[in-house]
Design an enzyme around this catalytic site. Structure first.
Site, PDB file in Angstrom:
ATOM      1  CG  HIS A  81      -8.356 -63.633   7.943  1.00 41.14           C
ATOM      2  ND1 HIS A  81      -9.680 -63.944   8.093  1.00 41.14           N
ATOM      3  CD2 HIS A  81      -8.338 -62.343   7.545  1.00 41.14           C
ATOM      4  CE1 HIS A  81     -10.432 -62.891   7.812  1.00 41.14           C
ATOM      5  NE2 HIS A  81      -9.624 -61.893   7.468  1.00 41.14           N
TER       6      HIS A  81
ATOM      7  NE  ARG B 134     -14.773 -61.696   6.139  1.00 41.54           N
ATOM      8  CZ  ARG B 134     -13.780 -60.811   6.261  1.00 41.54           C
ATOM      9  NH1 ARG B 134     -12.617 -61.013   5.680  1.00 41.54           N
ATOM     10  NH2 ARG B 134     -13.945 -59.704   6.979  1.00 41.54           N
TER      11      ARG B 134
HETATM   12  P1  NDP Z   1     -15.944 -52.532  -0.816  1.00 39.84           P
HETATM   13  O1  NDP Z   1     -17.321 -52.496  -0.259  1.00 39.84           O
HETATM   14  O2  NDP Z   1     -15.210 -51.253  -0.980  1.00 39.84           O
HETATM   15  O3  NDP Z   1     -15.961 -53.257  -2.245  1.00 39.84           O
HETATM   16  C1  NDP Z   1     -16.679 -54.429  -2.460  1.00 39.84           C
HETATM   17  C2  NDP Z   1     -16.668 -54.749  -3.948  1.00 39.84           C
HETATM   18  O4  NDP Z   1     -17.294 -56.013  -4.137  1.00 39.84           O
HETATM   19  C3  NDP Z   1     -17.463 -53.734  -4.771  1.00 39.84           C
HETATM   20  O5  NDP Z   1     -16.849 -53.520  -6.025  1.00 39.84           O
HETATM   21  C4  NDP Z   1     -18.803 -54.449  -4.951  1.00 39.84           C
HETATM   22  O6  NDP Z   1     -19.540 -54.078  -6.101  1.00 39.84           O
HETATM   23  C5  NDP Z   1     -18.343 -55.883  -5.092  1.00 39.84           C
HETATM   24  N1  NDP Z   1     -19.448 -56.799  -4.800  1.00 39.84           N
HETATM   25  C6  NDP Z   1     -20.162 -56.932  -3.673  1.00 39.84           C
HETATM   26  N2  NDP Z   1     -21.123 -57.863  -3.812  1.00 39.84           N
HETATM   27  C7  NDP Z   1     -21.009 -58.317  -5.082  1.00 39.84           C
HETATM   28  C8  NDP Z   1     -21.724 -59.269  -5.839  1.00 39.84           C
HETATM   29  N3  NDP Z   1     -22.771 -59.945  -5.341  1.00 39.84           N
HETATM   30  N4  NDP Z   1     -21.350 -59.468  -7.127  1.00 39.84           N
HETATM   31  C9  NDP Z   1     -20.321 -58.784  -7.667  1.00 39.84           C
HETATM   32  N5  NDP Z   1     -19.593 -57.851  -7.001  1.00 39.84           N
HETATM   33  C10 NDP Z   1     -19.938 -57.640  -5.713  1.00 39.84           C
HETATM   34  O7  NDP Z   1     -15.116 -53.529   0.108  1.00 39.84           O
HETATM   35  P2  NDP Z   1     -13.532 -53.564   0.372  1.00 39.84           P
HETATM   36  O8  NDP Z   1     -12.843 -53.548  -0.928  1.00 39.84           O
HETATM   37  O9  NDP Z   1     -13.161 -52.554   1.387  1.00 39.84           O
HETATM   38  O10 NDP Z   1     -13.390 -55.001   1.079  1.00 39.84           O
HETATM   39  C11 NDP Z   1     -13.800 -56.166   0.411  1.00 39.84           C
HETATM   40  C12 NDP Z   1     -13.696 -57.382   1.314  1.00 39.84           C
HETATM   41  O11 NDP Z   1     -12.330 -57.760   1.504  1.00 39.84           O
HETATM   42  C13 NDP Z   1     -14.201 -57.241   2.745  1.00 39.84           C
HETATM   43  O12 NDP Z   1     -15.610 -57.277   2.798  1.00 39.84           O
HETATM   44  C14 NDP Z   1     -13.562 -58.435   3.424  1.00 39.84           C
HETATM   45  O13 NDP Z   1     -14.381 -59.577   3.271  1.00 39.84           O
HETATM   46  C15 NDP Z   1     -12.280 -58.633   2.632  1.00 39.84           C
HETATM   47  N6  NDP Z   1     -11.107 -58.288   3.428  1.00 39.84           N
HETATM   48  C16 NDP Z   1     -10.186 -59.280   3.693  1.00 39.84           C
HETATM   49  C17 NDP Z   1      -9.055 -59.003   4.401  1.00 39.84           C
HETATM   50  C18 NDP Z   1      -8.034 -60.051   4.632  1.00 39.84           C
HETATM   51  O14 NDP Z   1      -7.069 -59.800   5.368  1.00 39.84           O
HETATM   52  N7  NDP Z   1      -8.162 -61.218   4.019  1.00 39.84           N
HETATM   53  C19 NDP Z   1      -8.783 -57.654   4.930  1.00 39.84           C
HETATM   54  C20 NDP Z   1      -9.800 -56.700   4.601  1.00 39.84           C
HETATM   55  C21 NDP Z   1     -10.914 -57.021   3.882  1.00 39.84           C
HETATM   56  P3  NDP Z   1     -20.038 -52.553  -6.318  1.00 39.84           P
HETATM   57  O15 NDP Z   1     -18.792 -51.837  -6.776  1.00 39.84           O
HETATM   58  O16 NDP Z   1     -21.051 -52.645  -7.364  1.00 39.84           O
HETATM   59  O17 NDP Z   1     -20.539 -52.073  -4.994  1.00 39.84           O
HETATM   60  C1  OXD Z   2     -11.218 -57.327   7.489  1.00 37.89           C
HETATM   61  C2  OXD Z   2     -10.375 -58.501   7.648  1.00 37.89           C
HETATM   62  O1  OXD Z   2     -12.373 -57.456   7.083  1.00 37.89           O
HETATM   63  O2  OXD Z   2      -9.297 -58.391   8.257  1.00 37.89           O
HETATM   64  O3  OXD Z   2     -10.724 -56.221   7.766  1.00 37.89           O
HETATM   65  O4  OXD Z   2     -10.716 -59.566   7.150  1.00 37.89           O
END
Ligand code: NDP
Ligand code: OXD
Length: 310
Positions: A273, A225
């Site tokens: 995005h 983000r």
């Molecule tokens: P998940 O919940 O599966 O994974 C999140 C990961 O981030 C986990 O490994 C988690 O740690 C880690 N994490 C969260 N908070 C912290 C922190 N404070 N410090 C260190 N590590 C942290 O999410 P997804 O992989 O499904 O998606 C991730 C993000 O990708 C979404 O929230 C969204 O913002 C972004 N996204 C962007 C898109 C785009 O088109 N640009 C499309 C889709 C998503 P832990 O393993 O310990 O839980």
């Molecule tokens: C999502 C994104 O969170 O598109 O799926 O950013």
């Protein structure tokens, strides 16, 4: 009758209406702002719902996110407590993110931005090129999307490390976790890839101090983000030569304002995005499953833990 309220500014509304009629004919599909009797709404399928909307639906059984990220839901100060939230998790989205991450890591690794400049200047010159095994790629966020990307980066030979909130084990990837593991992770990262969710802990975390911990010449790729990066600090690190380049898919303000310096920065690549767009054909199956599951007294398919915020 079961009723679903759809809230999104996307142009896919009619598509959703048709798909829901085909897959869930028993569910009435209403589109915001034509909410009708709010007490009749059972489910809300949303992207960036306006604040207070969800709280105004007294019989809501579940909130279904149109994205993998749920920060757009937690941004609502009046978000009703105790209503389950489901987010997008599917192979389709992981594959799309994998494509985008590999494309840009390879572009940084193979110095494609510099070759584009050389082409424009009609200069035939080769640049020093380590092989993938000599390039350390650090992936922040090892969940559904980051974990998949890290796995595939390792599969094509990069020296991959990863960072998450809690300890994670991934074949072929050395992992770090928590604030304590961050310094060591950054010190060993040549290309930083962030796929972190937006939470209070990750907001503005990529600032001047953070970037200074990366080795000189490192680069940054962000698909998490935009609010995770202090953009002025990123630009300063690029201008000073500490960072070699950045590829950004997400921004503090979206759409990126036309006057924003990131658009024209010579070391920045902007995508709007689109790293992993939700494919409605894949999501509709999850929506059907979620509604059938909740109607049968079962939990939603990919529940979000409100205490973690992602
Ligand atoms: P998940 O919940 O599966 O994974 C999140 C990961 O981030 C986990 O490994 C988690 O740690 C880690 N994490 C969260 N908070 C912290 C922190 N404070 N410090 C260190 N590590 C942290 O999410 P997804 O992989 O499904 O998606 C991730 C993000 O990708 C979404 O929230 C969204 O913002 C972004 N996204 C962007 C898109 C785009 O088109 N640009 C499309 C889709 C998503 P832990 O393993 O310990 O839980
Ligand atoms: C999502 C994104 O969170 O598109 O799926 O950013």
């Amino acid at each position: 009758m079961t009723t679903l309220l759809f809230y999104s500014k996307s142009d896919r509304t009619e598509w959703w209406r048709e798909m829901m009629a085909e897959h869930l004919p028993e569910v009435e599909f209403r589109v915001w702002p034509d909410v009708g009797d709010r007490a009749e709404i059972d489910y809300a399928l949303v992207w960036k719902p306006e604040s207070g909307l969800l709280a105004s639906l007294p019989n809501l059984k579940a909130i279904l996110s149109l994205g993998a990220g749920v920060d757009h839901i937690f941004a609502d100060p009046d978000l009703p407590q105790g209503v389950p939230i489901s987010r997008v998790v599917n192979d389709n989205m992981a594959l799309r993110m994998r494509e985008w991450v590999l494309l840009h890591v390879l572009s940084h690794h193979r110095r494609q931005r510099e070759y584009n400049q050389l082409q424009r200047a009609r200069v035939w010159r080769d640049l020093d090129q380590p092989h993938a095994g000599e390039r350390r790629v650090g992936v922040m966020g090892l969940g559904e999307l980051g974990g998949d990307a890290a796995h595939h980066l390792a599969a094509i030979g990069f020296d991959v490390i990863g960072w998450s909130r809690s300890p994670r084990e991934l074949d072929g990837v050395r992992t770090f976790h928590g604030r304590d593991g961050l310094k060591a992770f950054l010190a060993e990262t040549d290309i930083l890839v962030s796929v972190l969710p937006l939470t209070p802990q990750t907001t503005n975390m990529i600032d001047a101090d953070f970037l200074a911990r990366l080795p000189r010449g490192a680069s940054v790729i962000n698909a998490g983000r935009g609010q995770q990066i202090v953009e002025a600090d990123l630009i300063a690190a690029l201008d000073s030569g500490h960072l070699s380049e950045a590829t950004l898919d997400v921004f503090q303000t979206e759409p990126l304002p036309v006057t924003d310096p990131l658009w024209i920065h010579p070391r920045v690549t902007v995508t709007p995005h689109i790293a992993a767009m939700t494919d409605p054909r894949a999501l509709v199956r999850q929506v059907v499953q979620d509604i059938r599951s909740v109607e049968a007294g079962q939990p939603v398919t990919n529940p979000v833990d409100p205490a973690r915020g992602y």
